[in-house]
Design a protein around this motif. Structure first.
Motif, mmCIF file in Angstrom:
data_model
loop_
_atom_site.group_PDB
_atom_site.id
_atom_site.type_symbol
_atom_site.label_atom_id
_atom_site.label_comp_id
_atom_site.label_asym_id
_atom_site.label_seq_id
_atom_site.Cartn_x
_atom_site.Cartn_y
_atom_site.Cartn_z
ATOM 1 N N ARG A 1 -2.648 21.631 -4.094
ATOM 2 C CA ARG A 1 -2.651 23.020 -4.398
ATOM 3 C C ARG A 1 -2.769 24.339 -4.123
ATOM 4 O O ARG A 1 -1.970 25.431 -4.190
ATOM 5 C CB ARG A 1 -4.920 23.349 -3.740
ATOM 6 C CG ARG A 1 -5.869 22.414 -5.363
ATOM 7 C CD ARG A 1 -7.342 23.012 -4.858
ATOM 8 N NE ARG A 1 -7.059 24.780 -5.395
ATOM 9 C CZ ARG A 1 -7.813 24.593 -6.171
ATOM 10 N NH1 ARG A 1 -8.430 23.645 -6.812
ATOM 11 N NH2 ARG A 1 -8.082 26.165 -5.835
ATOM 12 N N ASP A 2 -1.800 23.851 -2.794
ATOM 13 C CA ASP A 2 -1.606 25.155 -1.596
ATOM 14 C C ASP A 2 0.231 24.367 -1.863
ATOM 15 O O ASP A 2 0.830 25.358 -0.971
ATOM 16 C CB ASP A 2 -1.777 24.881 -0.312
ATOM 17 C CG ASP A 2 -3.143 25.523 -0.330
ATOM 18 O OD1 ASP A 2 -3.958 26.535 -1.269
ATOM 19 O OD2 ASP A 2 -3.916 25.487 0.489
ATOM 20 N N GLU A 3 0.389 23.613 -2.455
ATOM 21 C CA GLU A 3 2.055 23.621 -2.057
ATOM 22 C C GLU A 3 2.963 24.580 -2.972
ATOM 23 O O GLU A 3 3.847 24.610 -2.618
ATOM 24 C CB GLU A 3 2.368 21.543 -2.506
ATOM 25 C CG GLU A 3 3.253 21.419 -2.957
ATOM 26 C CD GLU A 3 3.772 20.021 -3.355
ATOM 27 O OE1 GLU A 3 4.547 19.355 -2.301
ATOM 28 O OE2 GLU A 3 2.488 19.064 -3.673
ATOM 29 N N PHE A 4 2.227 24.791 -3.733
ATOM 30 C CA PHE A 4 3.161 26.165 -4.334
ATOM 31 C C PHE A 4 2.852 27.208 -4.844
ATOM 32 O O PHE A 4 1.370 27.447 -4.607
ATOM 33 C CB PHE A 4 3.582 25.468 -5.714
ATOM 34 C CG PHE A 4 4.177 24.277 -5.972
ATOM 35 C CD1 PHE A 4 5.907 24.009 -5.965
ATOM 36 C CD2 PHE A 4 3.949 23.141 -6.307
ATOM 37 C CE1 PHE A 4 6.919 23.005 -6.080
ATOM 38 C CE2 PHE A 4 4.305 22.024 -6.432
ATOM 39 C CZ PHE A 4 5.936 21.836 -6.467
ATOM 40 N N SER A 5 3.629 28.036 -4.534
ATOM 41 C CA SER A 5 2.828 29.775 -4.729
ATOM 42 C C SER A 5 2.730 30.466 -5.914
ATOM 43 O O SER A 5 3.435 29.488 -6.871
ATOM 44 C CB SER A 5 4.183 30.557 -3.551
ATOM 45 O OG SER A 5 3.418 31.942 -4.009
ATOM 46 N N GLY A 6 1.706 30.867 -5.643
ATOM 47 C CA GLY A 6 1.827 31.611 -7.267
ATOM 48 C C GLY A 6 1.359 32.695 -7.016
ATOM 49 O O GLY A 6 0.956 33.556 -8.403
#
Length: 68
Positions: A47-52
């Motif tokens: 969930r925290d691997e890519f910034s949204g």
């Protein structure tokens, strides 16, 4: 529980290795990284691997207005 080692802790030990042992260490690290890469490819991103925070398509659209 013992304190985990850091790369800075290991550097003096690696420096003391004979050249052949350093080569062996490099090959062991490479083999591990290839195995890790294949495992990483099989697992979905966290969930925290890519910034949204930003719209992904906005990254590609910036700076094109001057190229007309």
């Amino acid at each position: 529980m013992p304190q985990p080692l850091t790369a800075n802790d290991l550097l003096p030990l690696v420096a003391r290795l004979a050249p052949g042992e350093r080569d062996r260490l490099v090959h062991l690290i490479e083999a591990t990284s290839e195995r890790d890469a294949s495992v990483y490819g099989m697992t979905p991103p966290g969930r925290d691997e890519f910034s949204g925070d930003e719209e992904p398509l906005a990254w590609d659209s910036e700076g094109w207005e001057n190229l007309a």
